[in-house]
Scaffold this motif. Structure first.
Motif, PDB file in Angstrom:
ATOM      1  N   ALA A  12      -9.874  -6.817  -3.543  1.00  0.00           N
ATOM      2  CA  ALA A  12      -9.484  -5.469  -3.498  1.00  0.00           C
ATOM      3  C   ALA A  12      -9.736  -4.806  -2.400  1.00  0.00           C
ATOM      4  O   ALA A  12      -9.298  -3.665  -1.955  1.00  0.00           O
ATOM      5  N   LEU A  13     -10.480  -5.380  -1.219  1.00  0.00           N
ATOM      6  CA  LEU A  13     -10.415  -4.936   0.116  1.00  0.00           C
ATOM      7  C   LEU A  13      -8.796  -5.122   0.873  1.00  0.00           C
ATOM      8  O   LEU A  13      -8.879  -4.170   1.877  1.00  0.00           O
ATOM      9  N   THR A  14      -7.930  -5.870   0.363  1.00  0.00           N
ATOM     10  CA  THR A  14      -6.512  -5.528   0.917  1.00  0.00           C
ATOM     11  C   THR A  14      -6.048  -4.202   0.736  1.00  0.00           C
ATOM     12  O   THR A  14      -5.504  -4.050   1.600  1.00  0.00           O
ATOM     13  N   MET A  15      -6.252  -3.364  -0.223  1.00  0.00           N
ATOM     14  CA  MET A  15      -5.756  -2.045  -0.523  1.00  0.00           C
ATOM     15  C   MET A  15      -6.479  -1.056   0.306  1.00  0.00           C
ATOM     16  O   MET A  15      -6.042  -0.083   0.483  1.00  0.00           O
ATOM     17  N   ILE A  16      -7.880  -1.473   0.492  1.00  0.00           N
ATOM     18  CA  ILE A  16      -8.636  -0.313   1.164  1.00  0.00           C
ATOM     19  C   ILE A  16      -8.629  -0.654   2.800  1.00  0.00           C
ATOM     20  O   ILE A  16      -8.547   0.594   3.143  1.00  0.00           O
ATOM     21  N   LEU A  17      -8.257  -1.633   3.042  1.00  0.00           N
ATOM     22  CA  LEU A  17      -8.397  -1.803   4.604  1.00  0.00           C
ATOM     23  C   LEU A  17      -7.125  -0.947   5.418  1.00  0.00           C
ATOM     24  O   LEU A  17      -7.456  -0.546   6.535  1.00  0.00           O
ATOM     25  N   THR A  18      -6.030  -0.852   4.700  1.00  0.00           N
ATOM     26  CA  THR A  18      -4.992  -0.210   5.494  1.00  0.00           C
ATOM     27  C   THR A  18      -3.822   0.349   4.597  1.00  0.00           C
ATOM     28  O   THR A  18      -3.606  -0.314   3.405  1.00  0.00           O
ATOM     29  N   PRO A  19      -3.313   1.347   4.885  1.00  0.00           N
ATOM     30  CA  PRO A  19      -2.479   1.942   4.100  1.00  0.00           C
ATOM     31  C   PRO A  19      -0.847   1.400   4.186  1.00  0.00           C
ATOM     32  O   PRO A  19      -0.065   1.680   3.400  1.00  0.00           O
ATOM     33  N   SER A  20      -0.747   0.600   5.140  1.00  0.00           N
ATOM     34  CA  SER A  20       0.582  -0.080   5.699  1.00  0.00           C
ATOM     35  C   SER A  20       0.873  -1.302   4.865  1.00  0.00           C
ATOM     36  O   SER A  20       0.233  -2.100   4.977  1.00  0.00           O
TER      37      SER A  20
END
Length: 506
Positions: free
Chosen positions: A166-174
């Motif tokens: 779930a960190l994938t979606m939190i780390l960056t909006p790009s």
């Protein structure tokens, strides 16, 4: 007159100056801000990728060698092995929505909302994994022992994996940076898969060298070599140590962004309501069903490859090298598949999974060493894209859902990720449980050096026909099912999307 004209021109120029400024200001400034805020450093991507290594090291070792250990070292009947594998996979599957629910309800701490879950699970996973390969002194309850610790390991590994992914979606909006972070993660995870199977295989290879087929069938009550139990414990300890090491590097190198939407916190979907909505989202449903079949096919292929080489072909001396060939080709081809994915699109890249179909059939038809190495290479290439693709497509599905369901609040990322893993693990549990039970029905004898013709035929079906059918059906669903729409370039929508992918999962 001249001075009045000059004054008029100056006044016009002065009046006109602020006019063009507001126009370009929102345009250029916003993308620049987006790109600055959304760009991840090389160190962050590497540390994020390292965090996925431990689960893959452990999963790789257990995928290739756990059945062999339970059947031929622990000498548990195939029916009990089937129950242990099925129970472990189901516990991992059930733990996914539970983990998503608890993470959604947890409070954000000073170190973030996801990282405390990752750190808290590490020591317990390491202990559970070690005892999964420990041979207890009693024999009557060994089936219960391994079922218990495999269930614990799968559940705890899930509580580690859900917040990590779930960190994938939190780390960056790009979306581009998310795809890049996913590629780093998949590359590191493939390296972990290679390391796990290689280290475990090298350590325990001596446990099976003394097993020679001079007699037709070894007695079922043959004593287990003390060297075998010691080597498996050493291998388990080495793999278990990767959890504190890699988890520590992840938490040192990756920081969760601050909660930029605290006022909206608590207005989002509840987990159960979100699960009901997400499973009815057509692109998500298509993705889940297709990779449910494909991932189950890959798990069956990995689980029975070593048993096939041991009992259905004369490839016993090549097992370690063949497993290494599969994993090396998978690791080396992951960056290539990432380039293909960016260049030709994600659906086009899915055709790379088809390579496993003729490879599996060829291995069953011609089980010779040269053919086996060629098949192992192309199987690794196919496995790489089958692992990379769903995690690259899932963020696009989440974006598509958020653009269509803008009335819903935060919390959907964990629901999407945990429910996806839930369904794929459930499918893997069913596939492995049923297939292992088929060995019991055909007369598999634990500890035997030579199996019956029925067992050999069953292993050939499990290696060839079963993965082939599942992959073909899964690819048809993926190709012809609905796909997520590309996010609009409209700035307000982009800003909404950025805000929705920047909040914590409270």
């Amino acid at each position: 007159m001249a001075s009045s004209r000059a004054g008029a021109r100056a006044a016009e120029a002065h009046a006109a100056e602020p006019e063009p400024e507001p126009e370009p200001e929102p345009g250029p400034r916003e993308p620049s801000s987006d790109s600055g805020a959304g760009r991840l450093s090389f160190c962050t991507k590497v540390c994020y990728g390292i965090g996925g290594v431990p689960n893959q090291v452990a999963s790789s070792a257990s995928a290739f060698y756990l059945q062999l250990f339970l059947l031929d070292v622990a000498q548990i009947p195939a029916a009990q092995v089937s129950l242990a594998l099925f129970g472990g996979k189901v516990s991992g599957a059930v733990a996914d929505p539970v983990a998503g629910f608890l993470i959604n309800r947890s409070r954000r701490t000073g170190s973030g909302q996801l990282r405390p879950w990752i750190l808290g699970c590490m020591p317990f996973i390491a202990v559970a994994y070690f005892f999964l390969w420990f041979l207890p002194p009693f024999t009557s309850l060994r089936g219960l022992w391994y079922t218990t610790f495999f269930c614990l390991f799968q559940a705890l590994a899930t509580f580690f994996q859900v917040p990590y992914t779930a960190l994938t979606m939190i780390l960056t909006p790009s979306p581009r940076e998310r795809d890049s972070a996913t590629a780093y993660r998949m590359t590191m995870e493939m390296a972990g898969t290679l390391m796990g199977a290689t280290l475990h295989g090298l350590i325990v290879s001596g446990a099976h060298q003394s097993q020679q087929c001079e007699d037709a069938v070894l007695p079922r009550s043959a004593a287990v070599s003390p060297d075998a139990t010691r080597l498996y414990c050493i291998a388990a300890a080495v793999v278990a140590m990767t959890y504190p090491v890699c988890g520590g590097l992840l938490c040192l190198g990756v920081k969760e962004p601050p909660d930029s939407s605290a006022p909206a916190s608590g207005q989002g979907l509840s987990f159960l309501a979100g699960l009901g909505i997400t499973v009815r989202h057509p692109p998500y449903l298509s993705l889940v069903v297709s990779f449910l079949l494909i991932s189950a096919a890959v798990q069956v292929e990995e689980s029975y490859f070593v048993l096939f080489c041991m009992h259905a072909s004369r490839l016993h001396d090549h097992i370690q090298n063949l497993v290494l060939t599969i994993l090396v080709s998978a690791v080396l081809s992951t960056p290539l598949w990432e380039w293909v994915l960016q260049r030709f699109g994600k659906r086009t890249s899915a055709f790379g999974i088809c390579v496993m179909v003729p490879a599996s059939v060829l291995l069953v038809a011609v089980p010779s060493a040269p053919v086996a190495y060629v098949v192992a290479f192309f199987s690794g290439v196919s496995i790489a894209v089958s692992l990379l693709l769903p995690w690259s497509m899932l963020p696009n599905v989440v974006d598509d859902f958020q653009l269509q369901q803008q009335q819903h609040g935060p919390g959907v990322e964990t629901i999407f990720y945990s429910s996806y893993v839930f369904f794929t693990k459930l499918a893997g549990a069913g596939a492995l449980g049923i297939s292992t039970l088929s060995l019991e029905f055909t007369g598999y004898k634990a500890g035997a050096c030579q199996q019956t013709e029925e067992v050999v035929f069953t292993l050939k079906v499990l290696i060839g026909a079963v993965p082939t059918c599942m992959i073909i059906i899964g690819l048809c669903i993926l190709m012809f099912g609905p796909s997520p729409r590309v996010p609009s370039q409209d700035i307000p929508c982009q800003l909404k999307l950025r805000r929705r992918t920047s909040y914590s999962l409270a």
